[in-house]
Design an enzyme around this catalytic site. Structure first.
Site, PDB file in Angstrom:
ATOM      1  CE1 TYR A 146      -3.016  -2.991   0.185  1.00 19.64           C
ATOM      2  CE2 TYR A 146      -3.705  -2.329   2.377  1.00 19.64           C
ATOM      3  CZ  TYR A 146      -3.816  -3.179   1.297  1.00 19.64           C
ATOM      4  OH  TYR A 146      -4.724  -4.205   1.332  1.00 19.64           O
ATOM      5  CE  LYS A 195       1.221 -17.717  -1.795  1.00 18.52           C
ATOM      6  NZ  LYS A 195       0.424 -18.937  -1.571  1.00 18.52           N
ATOM      7  CG  ASP A 227      -1.960 -20.077   0.618  1.00 19.54           C
ATOM      8  OD1 ASP A 227      -1.142 -19.877   1.544  1.00 19.54           O
ATOM      9  OD2 ASP A 227      -1.672 -20.723  -0.398  1.00 19.54           O
ATOM     10  CG  ASP A 251      -6.878  -4.258   4.272  1.00 30.38           C
ATOM     11  OD1 ASP A 251      -7.844  -4.137   5.051  1.00 30.38           O
ATOM     12  OD2 ASP A 251      -6.812  -3.681   3.173  1.00 30.38           O
ATOM     13  CG  ASP A 255     -12.088  -6.347   6.959  1.00 35.03           C
ATOM     14  OD1 ASP A 255     -11.763  -5.733   8.006  1.00 35.03           O
ATOM     15  OD2 ASP A 255     -12.534  -5.782   5.953  1.00 35.03           O
TER      16      ASP A 255
END
Ligand code: NAD
Length: 361
Positions: A146, A195, A227, A251, A255
């Site tokens: 980001y 990852k 994942d 992020d 959620d």
């Protein structure tokens, strides 16, 4: 002890929920002989009305000079409010970005707690939920995809977009340290999520986290691919204590974690930096649709205040007391409208605050 708290009620339901959190902090003050001094700071729409900008330099300075910051919520009805007829950097939510940057906050912690009393709000199966769960997601806030350089240009006649994901070892080490410190106050387990089978930034993340873990031999470190973590959160959320991860993975995972707990009115959060000064706020917004109607659930803000006691002031017993009081009030069957279910007693925002403060006194 005396603690100076900058309080930002903000907009919408902000002033109502902050009032109840202060009630609970004051009850803790009386019971444990602390004094909490509050300095009110304007931010968001109310600041725009008073000063023309969502956060003034003076307001930021007041926050910087405090021991910690407690925030309600900012923002209005996006479709209707005149606060949105201006450039994005002058809108209420710009105050949030400005204060996080101004206080140099790089770690966001969102607890995902499923109280056994609210099991029915959880979308997971009964056998997965068991007696409920309690973990936190710690997300890096100021680096990664980001904040990397990005551009879109034509390459070989095709519009091509590029985003870059950059982390240096210092950025990884400082949040890893925060995660281990937080874990020490909990069940002493950190699961670092990356990852690393694909990304170089993840391989460095894994390496540096491991190096930092040497300073914390009492805390168990495990690694998990993102994942797999997304699956494990719905398959077996009880396995987690502290999930540590970079900005974009955090992020998404935070959620997902909040959805498995049910109501938005219960979700606390904290943003931390290198010092003890943190910003504590509910995960929800200013809920203009119910503002001023005494319908808001103040528990997310009250639990955020409990996090402030634990992480900024090192008052663990006091934080535990607040959390136990919330649990007790839920056990006795009191509910605000957002978590109401048949057979329970409906109460307003102020009564919920009174009941929780009452359990502490
Ligand atoms: P929201 O979280 O304010 O509300 C979503 C829904 O949840 C609404 O129906 C609301 O009534 C309900 N809700 C939220 N908090 C509740 C509580 N404590 N008790 C009971 N019900 C609750 O999200 P939104 O409607 O998308 O945004 C409203 C405003 O808040 C916007 O201006 C948005 O930009 C702002 N916002 C601010 C923050 C923040 O200050 N950190 C975060 C998110 C949104």
């Amino acid at each position: 002890m005396n603690f100076n708290i900058a309080v930002i009620p903000g907009d919408g339901i902000g002033p109502e929920i902050i009032r109840e959190a202060r009630k609970v902090l004051d009850a803790i003050g009386v019971q444990y002989s602390h004094s909490f001094s509050y300095t009110e700071v304007l931010m968001g729409g109310v600041s725009i009305d008073a000063t023309g900008v969502p956060l003034t330099e003076e307001a930021l300075l007041t926050a910087k000079n405090s021991d910690s910051v407690l925030l309600g919520a900012v923002g209005g009805d996006v479709g209707k409010s005149s606060w949105y007829d201006v450039a994005p950097n002058l809108r209420p939510e710009a105050g949030l970005l400005a204060i996080r940057k101004g206080l140099n906050l790089f770690a966001n912690i969102r607890p995902a707690i499923l109280f056994s009393e609210l099991k029915s709000a959880c979308p997971l199966r009964e056998d997965i939920i068991g007696d409920g769960f309690d973990f936190v997601v710690m997300r890096e806030l100021t680096g990664g995809l980001y904040f990397g350089d990005r551009w879109t240009k034509e390459v070989d006649g095709l519009r091509t977009a590029t985003d870059t994901l950059v982390y240096n070892e210092q950025e990884i080490a400082r949040i890893a340290r925060q995660a281990f410190e937080i874990a020490r106050k909990r069940r002493k387990k950190v699961c670092s999520v990356d990852k690393a089978n694909v990304l170089d930034s993840s391989r460095l993340w894994r390496q540096v986290t491991k190096e930092v873990s040497m300073e914390y031999p009492d805390v168990e470190l495990t690694d998990m691919l993102v994942d797999n973590c997304a699956m494990q959160l719905v398959k077996d959320p009880k396995q987690f204590d502290v999930i540590l991860t970079e900005n974009m993975f955090g992020d998404i995972l935070s959620d997902e974690a909040s959805m498995v707990t049910g109501s938005i009115g219960m979700l606390a959060s904290a943003s931390l930096g290198d010092t003890k000064l943190g910003l504590y706020e509910p995960s929800h917004g200013s809920a203009p649709d119910i503002a001023g109607q005494n319908k808001a659930n103040p528990i997310a803000t009250i639990l955020s205040a409990a996090m402030m006691l634990r992480y900024s002031f090192d008052l663990d017993a006091e934080a535990n007391k607040v959390e136990a009081a919330v649990k007790e009030v839920l056990k006795k069957g009191y509910r605000t409208i957002d978590i109401m279910s048949p057979g329970k007693t409906l109460v307003g925002c102020d009564k919920m605050g009174d009941l929780i403060a009452g359990e502490i006194m």
